[in-house]
Scaffold this motif. Structure first.
Motif, PDB file in Angstrom:
ATOM      1  N   LEU A   1       9.145  18.857   3.595  1.00  0.00           N
ATOM      2  CA  LEU A   1       8.451  17.606   3.322  1.00  0.00           C
ATOM      3  C   LEU A   1       9.400  16.416   3.373  1.00  0.00           C
ATOM      4  O   LEU A   1       9.029  15.324   3.814  1.00  0.00           O
ATOM      5  N   GLN A   2      10.638  16.600   2.922  1.00  0.00           N
ATOM      6  CA  GLN A   2      11.618  15.523   2.940  1.00  0.00           C
ATOM      7  C   GLN A   2      11.960  15.125   4.376  1.00  0.00           C
ATOM      8  O   GLN A   2      12.049  13.941   4.693  1.00  0.00           O
ATOM      9  N   LYS A   3      12.124  16.088   5.258  1.00  0.00           N
ATOM     10  CA  LYS A   3      12.415  15.779   6.668  1.00  0.00           C
ATOM     11  C   LYS A   3      11.248  15.018   7.298  1.00  0.00           C
ATOM     12  O   LYS A   3      11.444  14.068   8.049  1.00  0.00           O
ATOM     13  N   LYS A   4      10.036  15.436   6.984  1.00  0.00           N
ATOM     14  CA  LYS A   4       8.856  14.766   7.521  1.00  0.00           C
ATOM     15  C   LYS A   4       8.766  13.326   7.015  1.00  0.00           C
ATOM     16  O   LYS A   4       8.466  12.405   7.767  1.00  0.00           O
ATOM     17  N   TYR A   5       9.051  13.129   5.735  1.00  0.00           N
ATOM     18  CA  TYR A   5       8.967  11.801   5.135  1.00  0.00           C
ATOM     19  C   TYR A   5      10.066  10.887   5.653  1.00  0.00           C
ATOM     20  O   TYR A   5       9.846   9.710   5.911  1.00  0.00           O
TER      21      TYR A   5
ATOM     22  N   ARG B   1       8.897   3.479   9.238  1.00  0.00           N
ATOM     23  CA  ARG B   1       8.365   2.340   8.488  1.00  0.00           C
ATOM     24  C   ARG B   1       9.219   2.090   7.251  1.00  0.00           C
ATOM     25  O   ARG B   1       9.921   2.975   6.776  1.00  0.00           O
ATOM     26  N   PRO B   2       9.147   0.875   6.699  1.00  0.00           N
ATOM     27  CA  PRO B   2       9.868   0.607   5.448  1.00  0.00           C
ATOM     28  C   PRO B   2       9.394   1.546   4.337  1.00  0.00           C
ATOM     29  O   PRO B   2       8.250   2.015   4.347  1.00  0.00           O
ATOM     30  N   ILE B   3      10.264   1.796   3.386  1.00  0.00           N
ATOM     31  CA  ILE B   3       9.976   2.789   2.346  1.00  0.00           C
ATOM     32  C   ILE B   3       8.723   2.436   1.544  1.00  0.00           C
ATOM     33  O   ILE B   3       7.987   3.317   1.102  1.00  0.00           O
ATOM     34  N   TYR B   4       8.462   1.143   1.349  1.00  0.00           N
ATOM     35  CA  TYR B   4       7.306   0.757   0.546  1.00  0.00           C
ATOM     36  C   TYR B   4       5.990   0.877   1.313  1.00  0.00           C
ATOM     37  O   TYR B   4       4.924   0.733   0.731  1.00  0.00           O
ATOM     38  N   LEU B   5       6.026   1.121   2.624  1.00  0.00           N
ATOM     39  CA  LEU B   5       4.798   1.292   3.405  1.00  0.00           C
ATOM     40  C   LEU B   5       4.545   2.746   3.802  1.00  0.00           C
ATOM     41  O   LEU B   5       3.574   3.030   4.493  1.00  0.00           O
TER      42      LEU B   5
ATOM     43  N   ALA C   1       0.520   7.007   1.640  1.00  0.00           N
ATOM     44  CA  ALA C   1      -0.838   6.796   2.149  1.00  0.00           C
ATOM     45  C   ALA C   1      -1.518   5.686   1.361  1.00  0.00           C
ATOM     46  O   ALA C   1      -1.459   5.651   0.138  1.00  0.00           O
ATOM     47  N   GLY C   2      -2.139   4.762   2.051  1.00  0.00           N
ATOM     48  CA  GLY C   2      -2.862   3.670   1.416  1.00  0.00           C
ATOM     49  C   GLY C   2      -1.979   2.543   0.919  1.00  0.00           C
ATOM     50  O   GLY C   2      -2.449   1.663   0.198  1.00  0.00           O
ATOM     51  N   ALA C   3      -0.711   2.530   1.280  1.00  0.00           N
ATOM     52  CA  ALA C   3       0.204   1.514   0.781  1.00  0.00           C
ATOM     53  C   ALA C   3      -0.126   0.136   1.341  1.00  0.00           C
ATOM     54  O   ALA C   3      -0.008  -0.868   0.644  1.00  0.00           O
ATOM     55  N   ARG C   4      -0.550   0.080   2.572  1.00  0.00           N
ATOM     56  CA  ARG C   4      -0.838  -1.216   3.195  1.00  0.00           C
ATOM     57  C   ARG C   4      -2.013  -1.912   2.491  1.00  0.00           C
ATOM     58  O   ARG C   4      -1.964  -3.109   2.212  1.00  0.00           O
ATOM     59  N   VAL C   5      -3.042  -1.164   2.193  1.00  0.00           N
ATOM     60  CA  VAL C   5      -4.209  -1.726   1.500  1.00  0.00           C
ATOM     61  C   VAL C   5      -3.836  -2.143   0.082  1.00  0.00           C
ATOM     62  O   VAL C   5      -4.229  -3.213  -0.393  1.00  0.00           O
ATOM     63  N   THR C   6      -3.069  -1.304  -0.600  1.00  0.00           N
ATOM     64  CA  THR C   6      -2.658  -1.610  -1.969  1.00  0.00           C
ATOM     65  C   THR C   6      -1.807  -2.869  -2.014  1.00  0.00           C
ATOM     66  O   THR C   6      -2.015  -3.741  -2.880  1.00  0.00           O
ATOM     67  N   LEU C   7      -0.848  -2.996  -1.100  1.00  0.00           N
ATOM     68  CA  LEU C   7       0.014  -4.176  -1.083  1.00  0.00           C
ATOM     69  C   LEU C   7      -0.758  -5.438  -0.706  1.00  0.00           C
ATOM     70  O   LEU C   7      -0.501  -6.513  -1.255  1.00  0.00           O
ATOM     71  N   ALA C   8      -1.693  -5.319   0.204  1.00  0.00           N
ATOM     72  CA  ALA C   8      -2.494  -6.479   0.588  1.00  0.00           C
ATOM     73  C   ALA C   8      -3.357  -6.945  -0.587  1.00  0.00           C
ATOM     74  O   ALA C   8      -3.454  -8.148  -0.866  1.00  0.00           O
TER      75      ALA C   8
END
Length: 72
Positions: free
Chosen positions: A17-21, A26-30, A33-40
């Motif tokens: 999972l770490q290799k996949k992540y 993308r930047p770490i904060y994006l 899942a769902g980070a873009r909607v939450t940040l917006a």
């Protein structure tokens, strides 16, 4: 103790999972899942709150909304 075997005898998938992540560019904060909607949503609510605060401070400074003093 075979009763709790499913709890502590699980396969270790952390490296997989770490290799996949970390392969994601993308930047770490994006990455989650769902980070873009939450940040917006956070950005919109934060901006609305700050604009309301500034508007209220401006009204307090200028005296907007107060009744005019009556001359006696």
């Amino acid at each position: 103790m075979a009763l709790l075997d499913f709890v502590y005898n699980r396969p270790n998938r952390v490296l997989e999972l770490q290799k996949k992540y970390q392969a994601d560019t993308r930047p770490i904060y994006l990455r989650p899942a769902g980070a873009r909607v939450t940040l917006a949503t956070y950005g919109v609510l934060f901006s609305l709150g700050m604009m309301s605060t500034l508007y209220g401070m401006g009204c307090l400074v200028t005296g907007y909304g107060k009744p005019a003093p009556k001359d006696a």
